[in-house]
Write an enzyme that holds these catalytic residues in place. Structure first.
Site, PDB file in Angstrom:
ATOM      1  N   GLU A 297     -11.944  -5.578  -6.413  1.00 35.75           N
ATOM      2  CA  GLU A 297     -12.547  -4.210  -6.346  1.00 35.75           C
ATOM      3  C   GLU A 297     -11.737  -3.032  -6.891  1.00 35.75           C
ATOM      4  O   GLU A 297     -12.213  -2.153  -7.199  1.00 35.75           O
ATOM      5  CB  GLU A 297     -12.496  -3.707  -4.689  1.00 35.75           C
ATOM      6  CG  GLU A 297     -13.602  -4.600  -3.782  1.00 35.75           C
ATOM      7  CD  GLU A 297     -13.060  -6.187  -3.553  1.00 35.75           C
ATOM      8  OE1 GLU A 297     -11.735  -6.195  -3.249  1.00 35.75           O
ATOM      9  OE2 GLU A 297     -13.904  -6.999  -3.334  1.00 35.75           O
ATOM     10  N   ASN A 298     -10.367  -3.637  -7.389  1.00 38.13           N
ATOM     11  CA  ASN A 298      -9.713  -2.403  -8.045  1.00 38.13           C
ATOM     12  C   ASN A 298     -10.000  -2.047  -9.476  1.00 38.13           C
ATOM     13  O   ASN A 298      -9.696  -1.256 -10.013  1.00 38.13           O
ATOM     14  CB  ASN A 298      -8.099  -2.820  -8.332  1.00 38.13           C
ATOM     15  CG  ASN A 298      -7.392  -2.780  -6.868  1.00 38.13           C
ATOM     16  OD1 ASN A 298      -6.382  -3.655  -6.572  1.00 38.13           O
ATOM     17  ND2 ASN A 298      -7.959  -1.997  -6.015  1.00 38.13           N
TER      18      ASN A 298
ATOM     19  N   GLY B  62      -0.056   5.604  -4.529  1.00 40.00           N
ATOM     20  CA  GLY B  62      -0.651   6.643  -4.946  1.00 40.00           C
ATOM     21  C   GLY B  62      -0.171   7.877  -4.121  1.00 40.00           C
ATOM     22  O   GLY B  62       0.226   8.913  -4.573  1.00 40.00           O
TER      23      GLY B  62
ATOM     24  N   HIS C 104       3.402   3.460  -9.108  1.00 37.63           N
ATOM     25  CA  HIS C 104       3.032   2.136  -9.537  1.00 37.63           C
ATOM     26  C   HIS C 104       4.511   1.292  -9.837  1.00 37.63           C
ATOM     27  O   HIS C 104       4.698   0.184  -9.660  1.00 37.63           O
ATOM     28  CB  HIS C 104       2.039   1.855 -10.412  1.00 37.63           C
ATOM     29  CG  HIS C 104       0.572   2.062  -9.548  1.00 37.63           C
ATOM     30  ND1 HIS C 104       0.059   1.688  -8.264  1.00 37.63           N
ATOM     31  CD2 HIS C 104      -0.433   2.801 -10.187  1.00 37.63           C
ATOM     32  CE1 HIS C 104      -1.083   2.170  -8.204  1.00 37.63           C
ATOM     33  NE2 HIS C 104      -1.528   2.739  -9.263  1.00 37.63           N
TER      34      HIS C 104
ATOM     35  N   ARG D 132       0.251   8.905 -10.756  1.00 37.32           N
ATOM     36  CA  ARG D 132       0.292   7.811  -9.927  1.00 37.32           C
ATOM     37  C   ARG D 132       0.999   6.540 -10.392  1.00 37.32           C
ATOM     38  O   ARG D 132       1.331   5.723 -10.009  1.00 37.32           O
ATOM     39  CB  ARG D 132      -1.290   7.411  -9.504  1.00 37.32           C
ATOM     40  CG  ARG D 132      -1.850   8.532  -8.626  1.00 37.32           C
ATOM     41  CD  ARG D 132      -3.462   8.085  -8.512  1.00 37.32           C
ATOM     42  NE  ARG D 132      -3.665   6.848  -8.033  1.00 37.32           N
ATOM     43  CZ  ARG D 132      -3.783   6.590  -6.703  1.00 37.32           C
ATOM     44  NH1 ARG D 132      -3.845   7.463  -5.723  1.00 37.32           N
ATOM     45  NH2 ARG D 132      -4.172   5.296  -6.284  1.00 37.32           N
TER      46      ARG D 132
ATOM     47  N   SER E  87      -6.861  -6.203  -6.682  1.00 33.22           N
ATOM     48  CA  SER E  87      -7.991  -6.780  -5.792  1.00 33.22           C
ATOM     49  C   SER E  87      -9.411  -7.039  -6.934  1.00 33.22           C
ATOM     50  O   SER E  87      -9.312  -6.302  -7.977  1.00 33.22           O
ATOM     51  CB  SER E  87      -8.436  -6.104  -4.727  1.00 33.22           C
ATOM     52  OG  SER E  87      -9.136  -4.722  -5.068  1.00 33.22           O
TER      53      SER E  87
ATOM     54  N   ASP F 153       0.954  -1.260   0.132  1.00 30.28           N
ATOM     55  CA  ASP F 153      -0.070   0.173  -0.060  1.00 30.28           C
ATOM     56  C   ASP F 153       1.012   1.139  -0.136  1.00 30.28           C
ATOM     57  O   ASP F 153       2.018   1.317   0.620  1.00 30.28           O
ATOM     58  CB  ASP F 153      -0.893   0.262   1.347  1.00 30.28           C
ATOM     59  CG  ASP F 153      -2.019   0.998   1.370  1.00 30.28           C
ATOM     60  OD1 ASP F 153      -2.481   1.478   0.054  1.00 30.28           O
ATOM     61  OD2 ASP F 153      -2.648   1.415   2.244  1.00 30.28           O
TER      62      ASP F 153
END
Length: 252
Positions: free
Chosen positions: A70-71, A26, A40, A36, A68, A23
């Site tokens: 959700e990404n 960003g 990465h 961003r 994920s 994590d």
């Protein structure tokens, strides 16, 4: 004095399986006023450093949260860049990983992946399948809840096919998870200072130690990983039991 884990003896009492929530890409970029995407890309370099440092610290398996379920909700351009990083990482590092004895396993759902990414996943796993010196598990299109649901569905399918009978127990259920066959998770690490699991390895986290580090992922490397090993050594793992009484306490 900074730790040099690349020349340190293996930690016999340290964690064998470390899971990382990488994590802070960003925020790292925002603090430097760069896109961003740069964060990465620097995060990929941090992953390379960490994988190279892990074996000297006695770590045999590293599981990282790459992308994920959700990404997919992120902006299209960010998702596109993340997919591009997968492609470039494989091109630049697959031969080295194979040569160094690293077996790469990809956890998560394959359905819905772009065709070329799905092909890369298959190629990486097939190319490194014979390796046994180190295991790198990449959770990609992965979610802890989704993995539990998928494991339940796999058991239902086996029952309906007449391949499974009797009551369902934890061991049997675990064989349906994407982590089946891998070593138990000793410690889950989250970088950037945030303190939550974010749907990562929910089943496997039951008795894993949790470590939260206040370092943004692109700045991660050998020293930070060595700190995880040191913290783990100082934990008292009881797995739901009680610590053994000291002789003085037992006598009293």
């Amino acid at each position: 004095m900074p730790v040099d884990p690349l020349h340190a003896p293996p930690a016999a009492d340290g964690p064998r399986h470390v899971a990382l929530i990488m994590d802070g890409n960003g925020r790292w970029a925002e603090r430097r006023g760069v896109p961003r995407a740069i964060g990465h890309r620097e995060g990929v370099q941090a992953l390379k450093r960490t994988v190279q440092a892990a074996p000297a610290l006695g770590i045999h398996c590293l599981t990282v949260f790459g992308f994920s379920t959700e990404n997919w909700r992120r902006p299209v351009e960010e998702v596109t860049d993340l997919m591009g990083l997968v492609r470039s990482y494989v091109v630049s590092d697959l031969k080295r990983l194979e040569k160094e004895g690293v077996r790469v396993l990809v956890l998560g759902r394959r359905a819905g992946l772009p065709a070329d990414i799905a092909e890369i996943v298959e190629r990486v796993e097939a190319t490194t399948a014979h390796n046994d010196k180190f295991i790198l598990q990449v959770a990609f299109n992965y979610g802890g809840r989704a993995d539990i649901v998928d494991a339940a569905q796999r058991h239902v399918d086996r029952v309906l096919a007449g391949e499974a009978t009797g009551p369902l127990d934890e061991e049997t259920f675990g064989t349906g998870l994407s982590t089946a066959g891998g070593p138990p998770v000793d410690v889950i690490v989250r970088t950037s200072g945030e303190q939550r699991l974010s749907n990562f390895l929910l089943w496997e986290a039951a008795y894993a130690e949790l470590v939260y580090q206040n370092v943004l992922w692109p700045d991660y490397g050998p020293d930070a990983l060595a700190d995880v090993v040191d913290q783990y050594r100082n934990r008292d793992r009881r797995f739901g039991g009680r610590a053994a009484a000291t002789p003085a306490l037992a006598a009293g």
